[in-house]
Design an enzyme around this catalytic site. Structure first.
Site, short mmCIF file in Angstrom:
data_model
loop_
_atom_site.label_atom_id
_atom_site.label_comp_id
_atom_site.label_asym_id
_atom_site.label_seq_id
_atom_site.Cartn_x
_atom_site.Cartn_y
_atom_site.Cartn_z
N ARG A 24 0.82 -1.22 0.00
CA ARG A 24 0.00 0.00 0.00
C ARG A 24 0.86 1.27 0.00
O ARG A 24 0.53 2.26 0.65
CB ARG A 24 -0.97 0.02 1.18
CG ARG A 24 -2.01 -1.10 1.15
CD ARG A 24 -3.09 -0.77 0.14
NE ARG A 24 -4.11 -1.81 0.08
CZ ARG A 24 -5.31 -1.72 0.65
NH1 ARG A 24 -5.65 -0.66 1.31
NH2 ARG A 24 -6.17 -2.71 0.52
N ARG A 28 -3.89 6.51 0.31
CA ARG A 28 -4.46 7.72 0.95
C ARG A 28 -3.54 8.51 1.85
O ARG A 28 -3.83 9.64 2.17
CB ARG A 28 -5.73 7.33 1.72
CG ARG A 28 -6.91 7.07 0.81
CD ARG A 28 -7.99 6.32 1.51
NE ARG A 28 -7.50 5.00 1.90
CZ ARG A 28 -8.24 4.05 2.45
NH1 ARG A 28 -9.50 4.29 2.72
NH2 ARG A 28 -7.73 2.89 2.75
N ARG A 37 -7.35 10.82 -6.82
CA ARG A 37 -8.48 9.92 -6.57
C ARG A 37 -9.80 10.68 -6.61
O ARG A 37 -10.83 10.14 -7.06
CB ARG A 37 -8.23 9.30 -5.20
CG ARG A 37 -9.21 8.33 -4.68
CD ARG A 37 -9.22 7.03 -5.39
NE ARG A 37 -10.23 6.22 -4.71
CZ ARG A 37 -11.52 6.32 -4.93
NH1 ARG A 37 -11.99 7.12 -5.87
NH2 ARG A 37 -12.38 5.59 -4.23
N ASP A 74 -6.82 -3.56 -7.64
CA ASP A 74 -7.36 -4.11 -6.40
C ASP A 74 -7.66 -5.59 -6.57
O ASP A 74 -7.94 -6.05 -7.69
CB ASP A 74 -8.63 -3.38 -5.96
CG ASP A 74 -8.94 -3.65 -4.49
OD1 ASP A 74 -8.35 -2.99 -3.63
OD2 ASP A 74 -9.74 -4.58 -4.21
N TYR A 149 -14.54 -12.63 0.25
CA TYR A 149 -15.31 -11.44 -0.14
C TYR A 149 -16.49 -11.81 -1.02
O TYR A 149 -17.59 -11.27 -0.89
CB TYR A 149 -14.42 -10.42 -0.87
CG TYR A 149 -13.44 -9.73 0.05
CD1 TYR A 149 -13.82 -8.62 0.80
CD2 TYR A 149 -12.13 -10.17 0.17
CE1 TYR A 149 -12.93 -7.98 1.65
CE2 TYR A 149 -11.22 -9.54 1.01
CZ TYR A 149 -11.63 -8.45 1.75
OH TYR A 149 -10.75 -7.82 2.59
O1 CP3 Z 1 0.09 0.53 -3.32
C1 CP3 Z 1 -0.50 -0.58 -3.44
O2 CP3 Z 1 -0.40 -1.47 -2.58
C2 CP3 Z 1 -1.21 -0.88 -4.75
C3 CP3 Z 1 -2.62 -1.03 -4.77
C4 CP3 Z 1 -3.46 -1.96 -3.91
C5 CP3 Z 1 -4.76 -1.59 -3.46
N1 CP3 Z 1 -5.35 -2.69 -2.91
C6 CP3 Z 1 -5.36 -0.27 -3.63
C7 CP3 Z 1 -6.48 0.14 -2.76
C8 CP3 Z 1 -3.26 -3.29 -3.52
C9 CP3 Z 1 -2.03 -4.18 -3.70
C10 CP3 Z 1 -4.48 -3.74 -2.90
C11 CP3 Z 1 -4.69 -5.12 -2.41
C12 CP3 Z 1 -5.88 -5.42 -1.61
N2 CP3 Z 1 -7.16 -4.94 -1.76
C13 CP3 Z 1 -5.90 -6.40 -0.58
C14 CP3 Z 1 -4.73 -7.28 -0.18
C15 CP3 Z 1 -3.73 -6.61 0.67
C16 CP3 Z 1 -4.23 -6.29 2.06
O3 CP3 Z 1 -4.31 -5.08 2.37
O4 CP3 Z 1 -4.50 -7.21 2.82
C17 CP3 Z 1 -7.22 -6.44 -0.07
C18 CP3 Z 1 -7.73 -7.32 1.06
C19 CP3 Z 1 -8.01 -5.51 -0.82
C20 CP3 Z 1 -9.47 -5.27 -0.72
C21 CP3 Z 1 -9.78 -3.87 -0.39
N3 CP3 Z 1 -9.53 -2.79 -1.22
C22 CP3 Z 1 -10.40 -3.37 0.78
C23 CP3 Z 1 -10.83 -4.23 1.96
C24 CP3 Z 1 -10.49 -1.99 0.64
C25 CP3 Z 1 -11.16 -1.04 1.60
C26 CP3 Z 1 -10.33 -0.78 2.78
C27 CP3 Z 1 -9.30 0.26 2.46
O5 CP3 Z 1 -8.11 0.02 2.69
O6 CP3 Z 1 -9.74 1.32 2.00
C28 CP3 Z 1 -9.90 -1.63 -0.60
C29 CP3 Z 1 -9.77 -0.27 -1.18
C30 CP3 Z 1 -8.45 0.17 -1.68
N4 CP3 Z 1 -7.60 -0.58 -2.41
C31 CP3 Z 1 -7.88 1.47 -1.53
C32 CP3 Z 1 -6.66 1.45 -2.20
C33 CP3 Z 1 -5.70 2.59 -2.35
C34 CP3 Z 1 -8.56 2.64 -0.83
C35 CP3 Z 1 -9.71 3.11 -1.63
C36 CP3 Z 1 -9.71 4.60 -1.95
O7 CP3 Z 1 -8.69 5.17 -2.37
O8 CP3 Z 1 -10.77 5.19 -1.81
#
Ligand code: CP3
Length: 340
Positions: A24, A28, A37, A74, A149
């Site tokens: 990540r 944000r 975003r 994602d 999920y």
């Molecule tokens: O920089 C990076 O890591 C690249 C992008 C990336 C995202 N999600 C962007 C994202 C990666 C590698 C992921 C993987 C991901 N997504 C996982 C596995 C890794 C982990 O954290 O365990 C999982 C479980 C998800 C599912 C997911 N996506 C959830 C549960 C959420 C909501 C919770 C949260 O963190 O906001 C997301 C949204 C998400 N994915 C965001 C980002 C930057 C935030 C959304 C936004 O910008 O509004």
């Protein structure tokens, strides 16, 4: 000469310092990410916009001397490509519509790579813009994590999914198989588009009995990697069975990954035992300590490098950067590891 440090480490080479990237690392906590975003409120649409996703991928690369860029996407793009509705509720997280019938899901498998071709375009764009000595990582969610999920429709404690794994094993195994078949195709497409490392995020390996861990995590990972190799994809794979605890060793032993990502709880000795199996380890700084900062953060970074410095180690967190992490703390860690 330009071979990225991250790739040299994954090939087992010892380098003067560990390569570093952060789960990540785009997101944000970066003000420029929040601004970008805001131009596309629909998160899925943002992920499938190659120009914007490439920009989000590159933002941390401009700020910090990181050794790897992870494509902005994602793990929930796969259920969407299989025909299940996916959307994100602002401030709450992912929501998924009703799970389609098995036959419907199966009918989508062959088209997954095509449906997710925008992610391939993001990778090509980033590879063109990125310096040759910095690696590009692709990724996918691992089958079990994505299935939790798909079954529960949102982030959950996975009780229903784990219960179903016991109560309805044939159905769960069939669903996992759909995900294995879809995910290797997706990862093969990413490798073709320029990904030099593939990460398999098994974010919900925690809370599984040894039997379930074998059936839901180890076996699907083995099949997925077999299928990738049979298709001629030689790209190194990092597996991240987060929360697997003591079961990580069995995972490292049985799954033909080049790298094993360790979570925040991994002990020094556990990491050393995985290294002794000939695997590269990745991890495992606590994101909470990254957020807290201060001298304790420096001390922990030093200790991680010391305890794992005798074998190949990729410096990273034990889970993702938290949204309210000060940028200066991220700078501090990267400077400590890279000397820059
Ligand atoms: O920089 C990076 O890591 C690249 C992008 C990336 C995202 N999600 C962007 C994202 C990666 C590698 C992921 C993987 C991901 N997504 C996982 C596995 C890794 C982990 O954290 O365990 C999982 C479980 C998800 C599912 C997911 N996506 C959830 C549960 C959420 C909501 C919770 C949260 O963190 O906001 C997301 C949204 C998400 N994915 C965001 C980002 C930057 C935030 C959304 C936004 O910008 O509004």
């Amino acid at each position: 000469m330009d071979t990225p440090r991250l790739l040299r480490t994954l090939a087992g080479e010892r380098t003067s310092r560990p390569p570093i990237w952060l789960m990540r690392q785009a997101g944000r906590y970066l003000p420029e990410y929040r601004a970008l975003r805001a131009t596309t409120p629909d998160f899925i649409a943002f992920c499938l916009d190659p120009k914007k996703a490439a920009e989000a991928t590159l933002q941390p690369m401009r700020r910090f001397p990181l050794d790897g860029a992870i494509v902005f996407a994602d793990i929930l793009l796969i259920p969407r490509a299989l025909g299940q509705d996916v959307w994100f509720e602002a401030g709450e997280g992912p929501r998924l519509g009703a799970l389609p019938e098995l036959g419907v899901l199966r009918d989508h498998i062959e088209q997954v790579a095509e449906a997710l071709s925008p992610v391939g375009e993001t990778l090509s764009r980033v590879r063109t813009a990125l310096e040759p000595d910095r690696a590009l990582l692709g990724f996918a969610g691992a089958p079990w994590t994505v299935l939790t999920y798909m079954l529960e429709g949102r982030s959950s404690d996975r009780t229903a999914a784990r219960t179903a794994a016991y109560a309805d094993p044939e159905r769960i195994d069939a669903l996992l198989n759909v995900l294995v078949e879809a995910t290797w195709r997706y990862l093969a497409m990413q490798a073709k588009a320029g990904a030099q490392v593939l990460v398999l995020f098994e974010s919900w390996a925690e809370g599984l009995s040894e039997d379930l861990f074998q059936r839901l995590v180890v076996e699907p990972h083995r099949r997925l990697i077999d299928r990738l190799r049979q298709a001629g994809v030689t790209t190194p794979v990092i597996g991240f069975p987060r929360g697997a605890g003591a079961l990580v060793e069995g995972y490292a032993h049985r799954v033909d990954v080049q790298g094993v990502a360790l979570d925040t709880q991994a002990s020094a000795e556990l990491g050393q035992r995985v290294q002794a199996m000939g695997k590269v380890i990745q991890g495992a700084l606590d994101p909470l300590l990254l957020r807290a900062g201060g001298p304790a953060l420096d001390a922990r970074v030093d200790r991680l490098m010391e305890q794992w410095g005798d074998g190949p180690h990729i410096f990273n967190l034990g889970h993702g950067v938290l949204p309210d992490t000060p940028v200066s703390h991220v700078e501090q860690v990267i400077a400590r590891v890279t000397g820059r």
